[in-house]
Design an enzyme around this catalytic site. Structure first.
Site, PDB file in Angstrom:
ATOM      1  CB  THR A   1      14.767  16.722 -21.549  1.00  0.00           C
ATOM      2  OG1 THR A   1      14.308  15.788 -22.496  1.00  0.00           O
ATOM      3  CG2 THR A   1      16.267  16.862 -21.650  1.00  0.00           C
TER       4      THR A   1
ATOM      5  CG  ASP B   1      16.516  12.476 -21.031  1.00  0.00           C
ATOM      6  OD1 ASP B   1      16.333  11.270 -21.275  1.00  0.00           O
ATOM      7  OD2 ASP B   1      16.120  13.394 -21.783  1.00  0.00           O
ATOM      8  CG  HIS B   2      13.152  11.160 -19.854  1.00  0.00           C
ATOM      9  ND1 HIS B   2      12.714  10.522 -20.982  1.00  0.00           N
ATOM     10  CD2 HIS B   2      13.524  12.402 -20.250  1.00  0.00           C
ATOM     11  CE1 HIS B   2      12.790  11.343 -22.008  1.00  0.00           C
ATOM     12  NE2 HIS B   2      13.293  12.496 -21.600  1.00  0.00           N
TER      13      HIS B   2
HETATM   14  C1  GP9 Z   1      13.935  18.673 -26.730  1.00  0.00           C
HETATM   15  C2  GP9 Z   1      14.500  17.548 -25.963  1.00  0.00           C
HETATM   16  C3  GP9 Z   1      13.510  16.417 -25.830  1.00  0.00           C
HETATM   17  O1  GP9 Z   1      14.707  19.806 -26.765  1.00  0.00           O
HETATM   18  O2  GP9 Z   1      15.010  17.956 -24.760  1.00  0.00           O
HETATM   19  O3  GP9 Z   1      12.596  16.672 -24.876  1.00  0.00           O
HETATM   20  P1  GP9 Z   1      11.779  15.561 -24.073  1.00  0.00           P
HETATM   21  O4  GP9 Z   1      10.544  15.288 -24.864  1.00  0.00           O
HETATM   22  O5  GP9 Z   1      12.602  14.339 -23.913  1.00  0.00           O
HETATM   23  O6  GP9 Z   1      11.520  16.217 -22.768  1.00  0.00           O
HETATM   24 MN    MN Z   2      14.349  13.734 -22.984  1.00  0.00          MN
END
Ligand code: GP9
Ligand code: MN
Length: 608
Positions: free
Chosen positions: A287, A462-463
Site C-alpha cells: 500500500t 493499490d495492488h
Molecule cells: C495497513 C494497510 C494494508 O495500514 O495499508 O497494508 P498492505 O499490507 O496492503 O500494504
Molecule cells: Mn494494500
C-alpha cells in the site's frame, strides 16, 4: 558410532536436499534451460559447506552448539523465505526485516500460508540434534578433513558464482530481479549479497552530488505531457483519492453467481474516466508503495518500503504541489495504527497537514474485522472530519477491509462466496463487494453534504489481492488458462477519475500507478510541474513507453516481458529473440535513475 565428519556430511546432504526441494517446488522458479537446473542443484552446496565449516574451526574441536545452531538457523531461514514467497512471490530482503510488523506478523495471514507438509522440513532437525548430543568424542575431527572441506566449499562457491554470471551478465546490475538472483546464486548467497548491499547503501547518499541531480532532471524532463481537451476542467475542486485495498481490475463488470462484484463502481465508470489497463507497480512496500507513486510519481524501491527506508529524504510531493498551486489543505485518513508503514513520519515530509489515524476513530470489536476498522464505519467517521476541513482540500482515504485473508462478518456479506477451488478467492469477491457498498455510501454522503459537485474523485486499486499462489481460483472464475501473459494481465488495477458533470470515457491504453499524478494534475490545470517525475498523463501517454515493474519486467503495447522471457502480447507466444531488448535498456535506465534519486536523496539539491 557417528563421528563429527560423518555428522557434518550428513547435515550437508540433508540441508542441500531441503534447499533444492524448496527451490524447485516451493519457489516455483521459472526454469528456462538445463543451465537453470544445474545452477539450482549446484549453488547451495558451496555456501552450505562454508557455513557448516564454522563449527569445525574452533581449535580442532567440533563445536556441537554451533553445529546445532547452524542447522536451526538455516532451516528457519529457508522456511521464512518459503512463507514469504508463498504470499508475495518474492524473497525477503534486509529492509523487509525492519518492517516485519507491516508484513502481517504471526496473524491470520501467516497461518493461512502454512501447510501440514511443512513439518517435514523440520523432521531432520530432531535426528541431527539427537546425534550431535549423543556424540561422545568431540575431539576426533581430523585436520585434513577440515582443510579439504573448506577448500571444496570455496572452489564450489567461486565456480557456481562464475557460472551464474556467465549465464546472466546483468545479474548484479539488475539485482532488483530477485528471482533471477536466487535462481542463479542460491538462497544463501543471495542473502549474503543482500546484506552487503544494504550495509553499503547509506554510502550512496554521502557520495551523491548536484551533478547527479542535473542528470536526473535532464532525464525526466524529456517526458513532457501534451495538453488535452479536458485540461483544467477540475481546476480548484477538492480532491478525494480512494486507495482501494487489494482491488484488482478483473472484478470490474464481473459477476459471480449472477451478481455483480462491484455494482457501484460499474455504474460510476459510466460517468467517469475509466483507465482499464493500468498495472500495479508496487514492490515490497505494498500500500505504501502505491501511495508513494501517487504522491511523487517516482518508482518505489526494489526492496523495502520507501516510507520506511527514506523518511527523511526531500520530496516534491502532491500535497506540497497542490498547496503551492492552489492553496490546498491536505490530509490522509486511515483507520489503522499511525506507525504502520511509518506513515506518521513520512506524511510530514510529504507535506500533509493532517493524518487521521486509528486514534482519531472509534474502533471497537463490533466495527472491526481482520486488520481493523471496517470500511463502512471508516468512511462514515471520515466524512465527519472531511466536512470540517478548509477547502479546497486534497484527501486520501485508505480502505482496509479487502485485505488478505479477506475475512468478513456474516452480516456484511452482500453476495455469496464464489465457488472456485481457492477459498481465498471465494472470500475475496465478498470483501470487494463490501468495499463497493462502502464507497457507494461515501458518495451518497458527499451528495448529502453538498460536497460532491465541487470534488474530483480518484479511485485506484493499490495492488494485487490474489497472489500467484491462489491465482488458479481467479483463472477459474474468468475461465482462463494459466499462462505468464494472463498472470501479467491480472496485475491490472482499476483507476477511475470522476469529475462530476463530465461524460464517461474508457481509456484502454496501458499505464501504471506512476502515471496517476500527472493525469490528476492536468485535470486540475497544474501541468508539467518542474520536478523529476517518471509518470505521464494517462490520456496522452507515449505509445512506445513501457509500463515498468520493480523487478525489471515490463508491458509494452506489443510485448510482455516476465521471468526473463519476452512474449507477444496478443498471441501469448514467445517473441523473436531480441524483440524486447530496446525496452529492456529503457527499463534498466529508468529504474536505476529512480533509485539514484532515492538513494542519493537527489531532490535535496533542487530549489524546491
Ligand atoms: C495497513 C494497510 C494494508 O495500514 O495499508 O497494508 P498492505 O499490507 O496492503 O500494504
Ligand atoms: Mn494494500
Amino acid at each position: 558410532m557417528v563421528n563429527p565428519q560423518k555428522l557434518v556430511l550428513f547435515a550437508l546432504i540433508v540441508l542441500w536436499l531441503k534447499t533444492v526441494i524448496v527451490s524447485l517446488i516451493g519457489f516455483n522458479f521459472h526454469i528456462q534451460s538445463a543451465a537453470d537446473i544445474l545452477l539450482i542443484l549446484l549453488n547451495p552446496i558451496g555456501s552450505l559447506v562454508l557455513i557448516l565449516s564454522v563449527c569445525l574451526l574452533f581449535r580442532k574441536r567440533f563445536n556441537k552448539a554451533i553445529f546445532i545452531a547452524i542447522n536451526i538457523i538455516i532451516t528457519g531461514l529457508l522456511y521464512g523465505d518459503l512463507l514469504y514467497y508463498r504470499f508475495y512471490t518474492d524473497f525477503v530482503t534486509v529492509p523487509i526485516l525492519f518492517q516485519f510488523k507491516n508484513v502481517g506478523g504471526l496473524g491470520p495471514s501467516t497461518l493461512e500460508l502454512m501447510s501440514f507438509w511443512d513439518l517435514f522440513l523440520f523432521a531432520d532437525l530432531a535426528v541431527i540434534i539427537l546425534l550431535a548430543i549423543k556424540m561422545k568424542n568431540t575431539d576426533s575431527i581430523q585436520r585434513l578433513f577440515i582443510k579439504k572441506f573448506v577448500l571444496a566449499g570455496t572452489i564450489l562457491f567461486v565456480v557456481t558464482a562464475g557460472l551464474a554470471l556467465l549465464k546472466s551478465p546483468y545479474l548484479f546490475s539488475t539485482a532488483y530481479d530477485r528471482e533471477q538472483m536466487v535462481k542463479s546464486i542460491g538462497p544463501y548467497n543471495y542473502h549474503l549479497f543482500d546484506i552487503s548491499y544494504a550495509a553499503f547503501s547509506p554510502l550512496k547518499k554521502v557520495l551523491a552530488t548536484e551533478t547527479d541531480t542535473i542528470a536526473a532532471v535532464n532525464y525526466t524532463d524529456a517526458k513532457e505531457d501534451e495538453e488535452t481537451s479536458v485540461q483544467g476542467i477540475a481546476e480548484g475542486k477538492n480532491v478525494v483519492l480512494i486507495s482501494m485495498e487489494s482491488t484488482q481490475n478483473f472484478v470490474i463488470n464481473q459477476k459471480v453467481n449472477g451478481e455483480e462484484i462491484t455494482p457501484f463502481l460499474n455504474e460510476l465508470i459510466n460517468e467517469s474516466y475509466y483507465f482499464s489497463s493500468i498495472y500495479d507497480q508496487t514492490a515490497q512496500g505494498k500500500t505504501s508503495d502505491s501511495e508513494f507513486m501517487v504522491d511523487t510519481s517516482l518508482y518505489p524501491l526494489s526492496s523495502g518500503s520507501v516510507f520506511v527506508r527514506k523518511p527523511s529524504n526531500v520530496f516534491n510531493a502532491l500535497p506540497k504541489i497542490l498547496k503551492e498551486n492552489g492553496g490546498y489543505y491536505s490530509a490522509v485518513l486511515h483507520g489503522n495504527d499511525a506507525d504502520f508503514w511509518n506513515r506518521e513520519n513520512i506524511y510530514n515530509e510529504l507535506g500533509y497537514d493532517r493524518f487521521f489515524s486509528k486514534v482519531d476513530y472509534e474502533v471497537n470489536e463490533e466495527n472491526s474485522v481482520n486488520y481493523g476498522l471496517k470500511d463502512i464505519p471508516f468512511f462514515e467517521q471520515s466524512v465527519e472530519y472531511i466536512s470540517e476541513l478548509p477547502q479546497p482540500f486534497y484527501t486520501r482515504l485508505i480502505t482496509l477491509t479487502n485485505h488478505f485473508p479477506f475475512l468478513l462478518d456474516e452480516e456484511d456479506q452482500l453476495i455469496s462466496e464464489a465457488a472456485t477451488s481457492q477459498d481465498v478467492v471465494n472470500r475475496y469477491v465478498t470483501t470487494v463487494r463490501y468495499q463497493d457498498e462502502a464507497i457507494r455510501r461515501l458518495f451518497d454522503k458527499f451528495k448529502e453534504l453538498g460536497l460532491y459537485e465541487n470534488t474530483v474523485f480518484v479511485l485506484y486499486g493499490d495492488h494485487y489481492g490474489i497472489s500467484e499462489k491462489y491465482e488458479d481460483g481467479v483463472l477459474e472464475l474468468l475461465d482462463l488458462k494459466p499462462s505468464p501473459v494472463h498472470h501479467v494481465e491480472l496485475q491490472k488495477v482499476p483507476v477511475i477519475i470522476h469529475v462530476p458533470g463530465q461524460e464517461g470515457k474508457v481509456f484502454s491504453n496501458i499505464g501504471g500507478e506512476i502515471d496517476i499524478r500527472p493525469t490528476l494534475l492536468s485535470l486540475l490545470g497544474i501541468a508539467n510541474v518542474d520536478t523529476p517525475s517518471f509518470g505521464q498523463n494517462l490520456m496522452t501517454r507515449d505509445h512506445d513507453q513501457p509500463v515498468i515493474f520493480r523487478d525489471g519486467s515490463f508491458v509494452s503495447d506489443q510485448h510482455i516481458y516476465i521471468n526473463n522471457v519476452c512474449y507477444e502480447k496478443n498471441s501469448g507466444e514467445e517473441a523473436e529473440e531480441g524483440a524486447c531488448n530496446s525496452n529492456l535498456e529503457k527499463v534498466r535506465d529508468e529504474l536505476n535513475m529512480s533509485d539514484e534519486i532515492l538513494n542519493g536523496d537527489l531532490l535535496r539539491f533542487l530549489d524546491l
